[in-house]
Write a protein that holds these residues in place. Structure first.
Motif, PDB file in Angstrom:
ATOM      1  N   SER A  80      43.591  41.258  42.431  1.00 33.19           N
ATOM      2  CA  SER A  80      44.929  40.933  43.352  1.00 33.19           C
ATOM      3  C   SER A  80      45.912  40.903  42.226  1.00 33.19           C
ATOM      4  O   SER A  80      45.813  40.755  40.973  1.00 33.19           O
ATOM      5  CB  SER A  80      44.660  39.624  43.921  1.00 33.19           C
ATOM      6  N   ARG A  82      47.738  38.471  41.683  1.00 37.66           N
ATOM      7  CA  ARG A  82      47.708  36.913  41.122  1.00 37.66           C
ATOM      8  C   ARG A  82      46.477  37.218  39.837  1.00 37.66           C
ATOM      9  O   ARG A  82      46.782  36.438  38.605  1.00 37.66           O
ATOM     10  CB  ARG A  82      47.085  36.101  41.994  1.00 37.66           C
ATOM     11  N   ASP A  83      45.459  37.934  40.116  1.00 39.60           N
ATOM     12  CA  ASP A  83      44.607  38.085  39.117  1.00 39.60           C
ATOM     13  C   ASP A  83      45.261  38.652  37.816  1.00 39.60           C
ATOM     14  O   ASP A  83      45.017  38.265  36.750  1.00 39.60           O
ATOM     15  CB  ASP A  83      43.474  38.964  39.299  1.00 39.60           C
ATOM     16  N   ARG A 110      53.451  39.806  48.432  1.00 41.83           N
ATOM     17  CA  ARG A 110      52.118  39.792  48.946  1.00 41.83           C
ATOM     18  C   ARG A 110      51.047  40.049  47.875  1.00 41.83           C
ATOM     19  O   ARG A 110      51.120  40.917  47.113  1.00 41.83           O
ATOM     20  CB  ARG A 110      51.832  40.961  49.921  1.00 41.83           C
ATOM     21  N   LEU A 111      50.337  39.030  47.669  1.00 44.62           N
ATOM     22  CA  LEU A 111      49.322  39.210  46.646  1.00 44.62           C
ATOM     23  C   LEU A 111      48.051  39.985  47.202  1.00 44.62           C
ATOM     24  O   LEU A 111      47.184  39.203  47.603  1.00 44.62           O
ATOM     25  CB  LEU A 111      49.104  37.760  45.987  1.00 44.62           C
ATOM     26  N   VAL A 112      48.088  41.189  47.258  1.00 45.64           N
ATOM     27  CA  VAL A 112      47.039  41.934  48.022  1.00 45.64           C
ATOM     28  C   VAL A 112      46.003  42.342  46.968  1.00 45.64           C
ATOM     29  O   VAL A 112      46.424  42.636  45.806  1.00 45.64           O
ATOM     30  CB  VAL A 112      47.612  42.960  48.653  1.00 45.64           C
ATOM     31  N   PRO A 113      44.684  42.552  47.211  1.00 42.68           N
ATOM     32  CA  PRO A 113      43.817  43.193  46.301  1.00 42.68           C
ATOM     33  C   PRO A 113      44.094  44.669  46.022  1.00 42.68           C
ATOM     34  O   PRO A 113      44.470  45.365  47.058  1.00 42.68           O
ATOM     35  CB  PRO A 113      42.393  43.168  47.025  1.00 42.68           C
ATOM     36  N   ARG A 115      42.345  47.206  45.719  1.00 39.45           N
ATOM     37  CA  ARG A 115      41.030  48.157  45.952  1.00 39.45           C
ATOM     38  C   ARG A 115      41.398  49.666  46.040  1.00 39.45           C
ATOM     39  O   ARG A 115      40.365  50.290  45.253  1.00 39.45           O
ATOM     40  CB  ARG A 115      40.679  47.912  47.369  1.00 39.45           C
TER      41      ARG A 115
END
Length: 164
Positions: A80, A82-83, A110-113, A115
């Motif tokens: 994410s 955040r990561d 938006r803290l989205v993965p 992927r």
């Protein structure tokens, strides 16, 4: 560009041994005014290109990728924002296209993965010069940098195919 700058300078020296090359490394935003004021003869630089000039050759698009030190333990999983934000992120300089793309991605709130392995758009490079006033060797130098860049792009594409 770092992968083909050395080979380009060697080819340039081989073809034009009497020319002294004074290398200026800077952001495209800084190089362009120097090119337009005739302070520089040739600028291999990345886009976007704010002003047009009479001479130039495409050097291609070079992909950008995320790179992290193995010790951070970020490999092998979807991340994410955040990561990623837990660690210092080295980016291109403010005002550059890659910086703005990253800033816009983070600014969504938006803290989205990630992927889909989001990466900035490829950097488009051109070798620019003043076609009306540049000596013929500057035009030839632009063609040489185009040849060298294409060789390196082809090698990178071959490497990518072999690793897929």
């Amino acid at each position: 560009m770092h992968s083909w700058l050395g080979p380009f300078l060697r080819v340039l020296k081989d073809r034009f041994p009497a020319i002294d090359v004074e290398l200026t490394v800077d952001l495209s935003a800084s190089l362009s005014p120097s090119l337009f004021s005739r302070g520089l003869d040739l600028t291999p630089q990345s886009g976007p290109f704010g002003r047009q000039i009479s001479g130039g050759v495409d050097l291609g698009e070079f992909p950008q990728v995320w790179v992290a030190a193995p010790g951070l333990g970020l490999q092998g999983r979807a991340l994410s924002l955040r990561d990623i934000a837990r660690h210092p992120v080295l980016t291109h300089a403010r005002g550059t296209l890659p910086f703005e793309q990253l800033r816009d991605q983070i600014a969504t709130g938006r803290l989205v993965p990630l992927r889909y392995l989001w990466v900035p758009d490829p950097l488009r490079f051109r070798a620019l010069y003043d076609a009306g006033l540049a000596p013929s060797y500057v035009v030839r130098a632009a063609e040489l940098v185009q040849e060298v860049a294409r060789v390196h792009l082809a090698a990178a594409e071959d490497q990518e195919k072999r690793s897929s």
